[in-house]
Design an enzyme around this catalytic site. Structure first.
Site, PDB file in Angstrom:
ATOM      1  N   ASP A  28     -19.125   0.918 -10.079  1.00  0.00           N
ATOM      2  CA  ASP A  28     -17.840   0.558  -9.473  1.00  0.00           C
ATOM      3  C   ASP A  28     -17.964   0.595  -7.950  1.00  0.00           C
ATOM      4  OD1 ASP A  28     -15.209   0.139  -8.753  1.00  0.00           O
ATOM      5  OD2 ASP A  28     -14.566   2.183  -9.258  1.00  0.00           O
ATOM      6  N   GLU A  80     -39.267   8.449   9.920  1.00  0.00           N
ATOM      7  CA  GLU A  80     -39.876   8.878   8.664  1.00  0.00           C
ATOM      8  C   GLU A  80     -40.383   7.664   7.887  1.00  0.00           C
ATOM      9  OE1 GLU A  80     -36.763   9.704   5.308  1.00  0.00           O
ATOM     10  OE2 GLU A  80     -36.147  10.866   7.059  1.00  0.00           O
ATOM     11  N   CYS A 112     -34.390  12.804   9.860  1.00  0.00           N
ATOM     12  CA  CYS A 112     -33.540  11.926  10.671  1.00  0.00           C
ATOM     13  C   CYS A 112     -33.330  12.387  12.113  1.00  0.00           C
ATOM     14  CB  CYS A 112     -32.177  11.766   9.996  1.00  0.00           C
ATOM     15  SG  CYS A 112     -32.262  11.019   8.359  1.00  0.00           S
ATOM     16  N   HIS A 234     -24.834  12.964  13.443  1.00  0.00           N
ATOM     17  CA  HIS A 234     -25.637  12.255  12.450  1.00  0.00           C
ATOM     18  C   HIS A 234     -24.707  11.764  11.350  1.00  0.00           C
ATOM     19  CE1 HIS A 234     -28.856  10.894  10.014  1.00  0.00           C
ATOM     20  NE2 HIS A 234     -28.579  11.748   9.044  1.00  0.00           N
ATOM     21  N   LYS A 239     -18.203   9.575   5.412  1.00  0.00           N
ATOM     22  CA  LYS A 239     -17.404  10.739   5.035  1.00  0.00           C
ATOM     23  C   LYS A 239     -17.899  12.022   5.707  1.00  0.00           C
ATOM     24  CE  LYS A 239     -13.935   9.793   2.222  1.00  0.00           C
ATOM     25  NZ  LYS A 239     -14.000  10.068   0.782  1.00  0.00           N
TER      26      LYS A 239
END
Length: 345
Positions: A28, A80, A112, A234, A239
């Site tokens: 979904d 990376e 990261c 970062h 969210k």
């Protein structure tokens, strides 16, 4: 202290939407977009990798810095996804921008945050007087296993920063790092795709390190969230970024310009450097920025930055981050799988 003399961004033009990836795996898309706050991601073409992204970003940084590349004494490329296991990306970049041979160069890895680690290394070398300018780049062409949650966010892009003491467009007021051994995300040697701890990547990993690094720097500098005009964190997804900004006490007008993940995905080592480049594109002299990276494994680097009046003289000397955000061509999953070499013969 040392500061930013020039900066440059680069994002591949190809995009794939969350809906297209979800269609292939019968998922979904609306729940994925709502859960991650990511709508599409940047995909490198067949002829693009971390080295080409780093070169493009470095060339844009040089356009703004207006320096002789021969004056660059160090080149560090954090990633990376270096194209070679044994062969430095940094030497490719140094040669491409005509900075060789009188310099040191190295590839960096820390998930990261390798790009921001490079910035700190350049700051130290410049401050000590060992070099005149240093070039630090964060760039990645991140991969997620087919069908894995990472496939919706793992993206490509990068940004470059030239660090020096003269003609700075932004000054580093201070930096602070917070580091522990936290195995939230990893990829074994020779394996094509990473593995991760799912929800474990949140509270004990991302949030713990970003929050502690930000608080540690603000305590060191004697500042509060309201002392900053902008913040950048970062952004593995939208969210996490918004949540950590709110936990720390930042408002939407402070964090929204640095948030790029909903539109290009998580560019890993390029995430904070790209978010910061977009903030610099929209800054005025005297404005203050808090930037905090995060790298799994795990650690965060935090920077307190004040923009100088010179920013308005250099902004338009190279393509702005918004140019790359708006320059896009959508592809389907078949082309995406071809570009990312997901089909193994």
């Amino acid at each position: 202290m040392a500061g930013i003399v020039g900066y440059g961004a680069y994002i591949p033009k190809y995009r794939i939407k969350v809906e297209e990836i979800a269609r292939v795996w019968n998922k979904d898309p609306e729940s994925i977009k709502k859960g991650l706050l990511v709508y599409e991601k940047a995909v490198p073409s067949l002829d693009e990798d971390t080295a080409t992204i780093a070169v493009e970003a470095a060339r844009n940084a040089l356009k703004r810095a207006e320096i002789d590349p021969k004056d660059i004494g160090a080149v560090y490329v954090g990633s990376e996804s270096h194209p070679y296991a044994v062969k430095p990306t940094a030497t490719i970049v140094a040669e491409a921008i005509d900075a060789t041979p009188d310099l040191t160069a190295a590839d960096l890895e820390f998930a990261c945050k390798a790009g921001t680690a490079g910035i700190q290394m350049c700051m130290g070398l410049v401050e000590s007087g060992l070099i005149k300018y240093g070039l630090a780049i964060g760039a990645d062409t991140a991969q997620g296993a087919p069908g894995d949650a990472l496939e919706y966010t793992a993206a490509a892009g990068g940004a470059a920063y030239i660090i020096g003491k003269s003609n700075v467009i932004a000054e580093f007021n201070g930096t602070y790092s917070y580091t522990t051994d936290t195995p939230d995300f990893w990829r074994r040697e020779g394996k094509p795709y990473p593995r991760h701890g799912g929800r474990f990547t949140g509270e004990p990993a991302y949030f713990r390190h970003v929050i502690n690094a930000a608080k540690g720097l603000m305590e060191k500098m004697g500042t509060k969230p309201e002392d900053y005009d902008y913040c950048v964190f970062h952004q593995p997804n939208g969210k996490f970024y918004i949540r950590v900004a709110k936990i720390l006490g930042f408002k939407e007008e402070q964090y929204k310009i640095g948030l790029l993940t909903p539109y290009i995905g998580n560019t890993y080592s390029g995430a904070v450097p790209l978010g910061l480049s977009n903030v610099l594109d929209n800054c005025e002299g005297g404005e203050r920025i808090l930037a905090v990276s995060y790298g799994s494994g795990a650690g965060s680097d935090a920077f307190d930055i004040t923009v100088t009046d010179r920013i308005n003289k250099v902004k338009d000397k190279a393509p702005k981050t918004a140019y790359y955000l708006e320059r896009k061509e959508y592809i389907d999953y078949a082309i995406y799988a071809k570009f990312r070499k997901k089909i193994k013969m």
